[in-house]
Design an enzyme around this catalytic site. Structure first.
Site, PDB file in Angstrom:
ATOM      1  N   GLU A  65       0.808  -1.224   0.000  1.00 57.02           N
ATOM      2  CA  GLU A  65       0.000   0.000   0.000  1.00 57.02           C
ATOM      3  C   GLU A  65       0.842   1.275   0.000  1.00 57.02           C
ATOM      4  O   GLU A  65       0.578   2.192  -0.757  1.00 57.02           O
ATOM      5  CB  GLU A  65      -0.963   0.034   1.210  1.00 57.02           C
ATOM      6  N   ASP A  81      -1.049  -4.988   2.922  1.00 54.91           N
ATOM      7  CA  ASP A  81      -1.586  -3.793   3.581  1.00 54.91           C
ATOM      8  C   ASP A  81      -1.013  -3.781   4.999  1.00 54.91           C
ATOM      9  O   ASP A  81      -1.371  -4.629   5.827  1.00 54.91           O
ATOM     10  CB  ASP A  81      -3.121  -3.832   3.604  1.00 54.91           C
ATOM     11  N   ILE A  83      -1.339  -1.688   7.547  1.00 56.23           N
ATOM     12  CA  ILE A  83      -2.424  -1.484   8.529  1.00 56.23           C
ATOM     13  C   ILE A  83      -3.705  -1.254   7.717  1.00 56.23           C
ATOM     14  O   ILE A  83      -3.854  -0.209   7.069  1.00 56.23           O
ATOM     15  CB  ILE A  83      -2.216  -0.269   9.456  1.00 56.23           C
ATOM     16  N   ASP A  84      -4.598  -2.199   7.738  1.00 56.85           N
ATOM     17  CA  ASP A  84      -5.922  -1.955   7.158  1.00 56.85           C
ATOM     18  C   ASP A  84      -6.799  -1.494   8.312  1.00 56.85           C
ATOM     19  O   ASP A  84      -6.920  -2.186   9.327  1.00 56.85           O
ATOM     20  CB  ASP A  84      -6.492  -3.224   6.514  1.00 56.85           C
ATOM     21  N   THR A  86      -6.553   2.166   9.084  1.00 61.21           N
ATOM     22  CA  THR A  86      -5.667   3.202   9.631  1.00 61.21           C
ATOM     23  C   THR A  86      -6.434   4.233  10.456  1.00 61.21           C
ATOM     24  O   THR A  86      -5.954   4.686  11.503  1.00 61.21           O
ATOM     25  CB  THR A  86      -4.898   3.899   8.479  1.00 61.21           C
ATOM     26  N   ASP A 209      -6.622  -4.127   0.229  1.00 62.85           N
ATOM     27  CA  ASP A 209      -7.707  -4.209   1.225  1.00 62.85           C
ATOM     28  C   ASP A 209      -8.389  -5.579   1.190  1.00 62.85           C
ATOM     29  O   ASP A 209      -8.935  -6.029   2.199  1.00 62.85           O
ATOM     30  CB  ASP A 209      -8.806  -3.166   0.939  1.00 62.85           C
TER      31      ASP A 209
HETATM   32  C1  IPD Z   1      -9.592   1.251   4.387  1.00 57.49           C
HETATM   33  C2  IPD Z   1     -10.435   0.318   5.220  1.00 57.49           C
HETATM   34  C3  IPD Z   1     -11.878   0.777   5.262  1.00 57.49           C
HETATM   35  C4  IPD Z   1     -12.465   0.949   3.887  1.00 57.49           C
HETATM   36  C5  IPD Z   1     -11.587   1.864   3.050  1.00 57.49           C
HETATM   37  C6  IPD Z   1     -10.159   1.338   3.007  1.00 57.49           C
HETATM   38  P1  IPD Z   1      -7.004   1.636   4.941  1.00 57.49           P
HETATM   39  O1  IPD Z   1      -8.258   0.812   4.282  1.00 57.49           O
HETATM   40  O2  IPD Z   1     -10.379  -0.968   4.682  1.00 57.49           O
HETATM   41  O3  IPD Z   1     -12.686  -0.145   5.933  1.00 57.49           O
HETATM   42  O4  IPD Z   1     -13.760   1.476   4.005  1.00 57.49           O
HETATM   43  O5  IPD Z   1     -12.138   1.899   1.744  1.00 57.49           O
HETATM   44  O6  IPD Z   1      -9.365   2.188   2.224  1.00 57.49           O
HETATM   45  O7  IPD Z   1      -6.949   2.950   4.234  1.00 57.49           O
HETATM   46  O8  IPD Z   1      -7.328   1.789   6.376  1.00 57.49           O
HETATM   47  O9  IPD Z   1      -5.851   0.736   4.696  1.00 57.49           O
END
Ligand code: IPD
Length: 260
Positions: A65, A81, A83-84, A86, A209
């Site tokens: 990412e 990813d 940290i999913d 964030t 994601d």
């Molecule tokens: C996000 C999370 C979130 C989703 C966003 C993503 P990130 O990833 O998965 O649940 O609604 O579309 O971008 O930015 O925290 O790695």
């Protein structure tokens, strides 16, 4: 495949320990968009995972990412990813994870999603089922949408698609036990795999994601498609997953308000 899984698990655990350690400290936050954040801890976690992968599999391609794609040409590709979730991490809301998928010739074959706060390690190898902390998990048996608990997420940027996401939320909220918006798509997918949620949908997602979570849902016996019921590619950005039995009912609801 087992050795690749071991590398992915070890990398996720190492990054997870680092993230949890950093949770209570002030962190540096940069903005990629209006509310799309990246922290020094996202970057630190990614560096830890990349070190582990490069040391064990120096010839493999990587898509991550925060640092993007490396230039290696390989049948193998790691999708990371660091940290999913964030936003949750920044606020200390304990729902975030590390997501690592490994593809062979563009098909995901290994998946690791690690929630370091709850020490939950979700793993799958294609054709071998899905596990949570080493125990087999399966999707729920819920057969009626009216008895389902669903999850979704919303696009970061406000606009037509954001409004459409709100419309979908209302449609499903009214027809089910409820819809959760927990803020980490990779973990939402794992919760479907574990039978905690009965279904999930979202659009404007990135490959990192969803790559690992989608294999976990499939290996737990669930169904994966795009919002129209067609096969879902990682680059489409839109996914609908369910326990299988609810898929047609969810598609019917979505068909009332097509995305485009
Ligand atoms: C996000 C999370 C979130 C989703 C966003 C993503 P990130 O990833 O998965 O649940 O609604 O579309 O971008 O930015 O925290 O790695």
């Amino acid at each position: 495949m087992e050795t690749i899984l071991k590398t992915a698990e070890a990398a996720a655990r190492k990054a997870g320990a680092y993230i949890v350690e950093a949770l209570s400290e002030l962190r540096q936050v940069d903005y990629k968009g209006r509310v799309d954040m990246v922290t020094d801890v996202d970057r630190g976690s990614e560096a830890i995972i990349l070190d582990c992968v490069r040391e064990a599999w120096p010839e493999h391609a990587i898509l991550a990412e925060e640092t993007g794609a490396n230039q290696l040409r390989s049948d193998w590709r790691w999708i990371i990813d660091p940290i999913d979730g964030t936003t949750n991490f920044v606020h200390g809301y304990p729902f975030f994870c590390i997501s690592i998928a490994v593809q062979y010739r563009r098909q995901t074959v290994v998946a690791v999603v690690y929630d370091p706060v709850h020490d939950e390690m979700f793993t799958a190898v294609r054709g071998q089922g899905a596990l949570l902390n080493g125990k087999v998990i399966q999707v729920s048996q819920t057969a009626e949408l009216s008895k389902a608990l669903l999850a979704t997420g919303f696009p970061y940027e406000l606009g037509d698609r954001w409004h459409r996401a709100m419309d979908y939320f209302k449609l499903f909220y009214y027809r089910t036990h409820g819809v959760r918006r927990d803020g980490a798509a990779a973990l939402d997918l794992c919760y479907v795999a574990a039978g905690r949620f009965d279904g999930f949908w979202e659009f404007d997602l990135k490959p990192w994601d969803v790559a690992a979570g989608l294999l976990l849902v499939e290996e737990a016996g669930g169904r994966v498609s795009d919002l129209k019921g067609n096969p879902s590619g990682l680059d489409d950005g839109q996914v609908l997953v369910s326990n299988g039995g609810l898929h047609a009912q969810m598609l019917e609801v979505l068909s009332g308000l097509p995305l485009e």
